[in-house]
Motif scaffolding. Structure first.
Motif, mmCIF file in Angstrom:
data_model
loop_
_atom_site.group_PDB
_atom_site.id
_atom_site.type_symbol
_atom_site.label_atom_id
_atom_site.label_comp_id
_atom_site.label_asym_id
_atom_site.label_seq_id
_atom_site.Cartn_x
_atom_site.Cartn_y
_atom_site.Cartn_z
ATOM 1 N N SER A 59 0.864 -1.175 0.000
ATOM 2 C CA SER A 59 0.000 0.000 0.000
ATOM 3 C C SER A 59 0.898 1.221 0.000
ATOM 4 C CB SER A 59 -0.902 -0.009 1.248
ATOM 5 O OG SER A 59 -1.703 1.147 1.285
ATOM 6 N N ASP A 61 0.969 5.717 -0.824
ATOM 7 C CA ASP A 61 0.302 6.963 -1.180
ATOM 8 C C ASP A 61 0.917 7.526 -2.455
ATOM 9 O OD1 ASP A 61 -1.270 6.816 1.085
ATOM 10 O OD2 ASP A 61 0.139 7.970 2.302
ATOM 11 N N ASP A 63 -0.052 10.294 -6.234
ATOM 12 C CA ASP A 63 -0.936 11.251 -6.879
ATOM 13 C C ASP A 63 -0.870 11.102 -8.389
ATOM 14 O OD1 ASP A 63 1.666 13.011 -5.834
ATOM 15 O OD2 ASP A 63 1.176 13.303 -7.952
ATOM 16 N N THR A 72 -5.087 12.807 -5.373
ATOM 17 C CA THR A 72 -4.183 12.219 -4.399
ATOM 18 C C THR A 72 -4.915 11.088 -3.684
ATOM 19 O OG1 THR A 72 -2.754 12.663 -2.469
ATOM 20 C CG2 THR A 72 -4.845 13.839 -2.579
ATOM 21 N N GLY A 73 -4.176 10.042 -3.330
ATOM 22 C CA GLY A 73 -4.843 8.909 -2.688
ATOM 23 C C GLY A 73 -3.887 7.772 -2.420
ATOM 24 N N GLU A 74 -4.427 6.556 -2.422
ATOM 25 C CA GLU A 74 -3.663 5.378 -2.041
ATOM 26 C C GLU A 74 -3.786 4.301 -3.111
ATOM 27 O OE1 GLU A 74 -3.339 3.235 2.141
ATOM 28 O OE2 GLU A 74 -5.091 2.500 1.048
ATOM 29 N N SER A 76 -3.122 0.301 -3.654
ATOM 30 C CA SER A 76 -2.910 -0.910 -2.856
ATOM 31 C C SER A 76 -3.028 -2.150 -3.720
ATOM 32 C CB SER A 76 -3.918 -0.975 -1.703
ATOM 33 O OG SER A 76 -5.241 -1.021 -2.197
ATOM 34 N N ALA A 106 -6.674 1.833 -6.796
ATOM 35 C CA ALA A 106 -6.318 3.142 -6.269
ATOM 36 C C ALA A 106 -7.599 3.884 -5.925
ATOM 37 C CB ALA A 106 -5.518 3.938 -7.286
ATOM 38 N N VAL A 108 -8.812 7.691 -4.825
ATOM 39 C CA VAL A 108 -8.262 9.049 -4.823
ATOM 40 C C VAL A 108 -9.358 10.086 -4.606
ATOM 41 C CG1 VAL A 108 -6.367 8.420 -6.363
ATOM 42 C CG2 VAL A 108 -8.504 9.264 -7.345
#
Length: 217
Positions: A59, A61, A63, A72-74, A76, A106, A108
């Motif tokens: 996982s 972070d 963008d 922007t987000g994650e 995984s 993802a 976001v």
């Protein structure tokens, strides 16, 4: 997802390998790839063929920006894989083909590049009109084919392995906004932004590159 199916195959490789451990055909390893960090089991089936089963997760972070929106987000991943390897020279080098199953996604949130307004499909909306902008990128396929090349040391004891290949899967993008949901013009322009984002974050040919250490028994 078909993680249970591949997990069963992974256990099968491990159980068969345990029976073969005495002649050095079995290895267990740890490593990291662009699909994550995890573990793998390898069984040398014959002079020119071997099988590998692995599990990995990660996982991070990050963008992604389009011309109109900064996301922007994650990102995984949680997946399992199996592969059949052909050793054309009966050595460490091999060609691989297999399947990867699991989740690669993802999630976001977006903010306007202009600071206080969004531009979707040539139309401008204030941040208040759009509300919260949320996107999700996922791999659509339950199982994705994998092909690549690799190297895995064959001597007993501590060794290393490396791989480079590609996973082919269809990418899907969802995009939603909390403001003006009943506005058909915003809905149409938001769909155009979704299509643009889908092109920006295309994962249909996802590179799989990695290396690790293993112990051959």
């Amino acid at each position: 997802m078909h993680l249970k199916t591949l997990a069963t195959l992974l256990l099968a490789v491990a159980s068969v390998s345990t029976a073969q451990a005495a002649d050095g055909r079995y290895s267990l390893g740890v490593g990291a790839t662009t699909l994550g960090y995890g573990v793998d089991a390898n069984l040398r089936l014959s002079e020119r063929f071997s099988a590998t089963a692995s599990w990995s997760t990660f996982s991070v972070d990050g963008d992604v920006d389009t011309d109109e929106v900064a996301y922007t987000g994650e990102l995984s991943s949680d997946n399992a894989s199996v592969a059949l390897n052909w050793h054309p020279f009966a050595g460490s080098f091999h060609l691989s083909a297999g399947l990867v199953a699991g989740d690669l996604q993802a999630v976001v949130t977006g903010t306007p590049v202009a600071g206080s307004s969004y531009t979707f499909n040539g139309q401008t909306y204030t941040a208040a009109q759009v509300g919260q902008l949320r996107g999700e990128v996922v791999i659509k396929d339950n199982m994705a084919p994998y092909a690549g090349i690799g190297w895995r040391s064959q001597r007993k004891g501590l060794g290393a392995y490396a791989q480079i290949g590609v996973m082919a899967a269809r990418t899907g993008v969802a995009l939603s906004a909390t403001g003006m949901l009943a506005d058909p013009r915003l809905a149409a322009d938001l769909e155009a932004e979704r299509a643009s984002l889908e092109q920006e974050v295309d994962l249909s040919l996802y590179p799989v590159i990695g290396a690790g250490l293993h112990w051959r028994f």
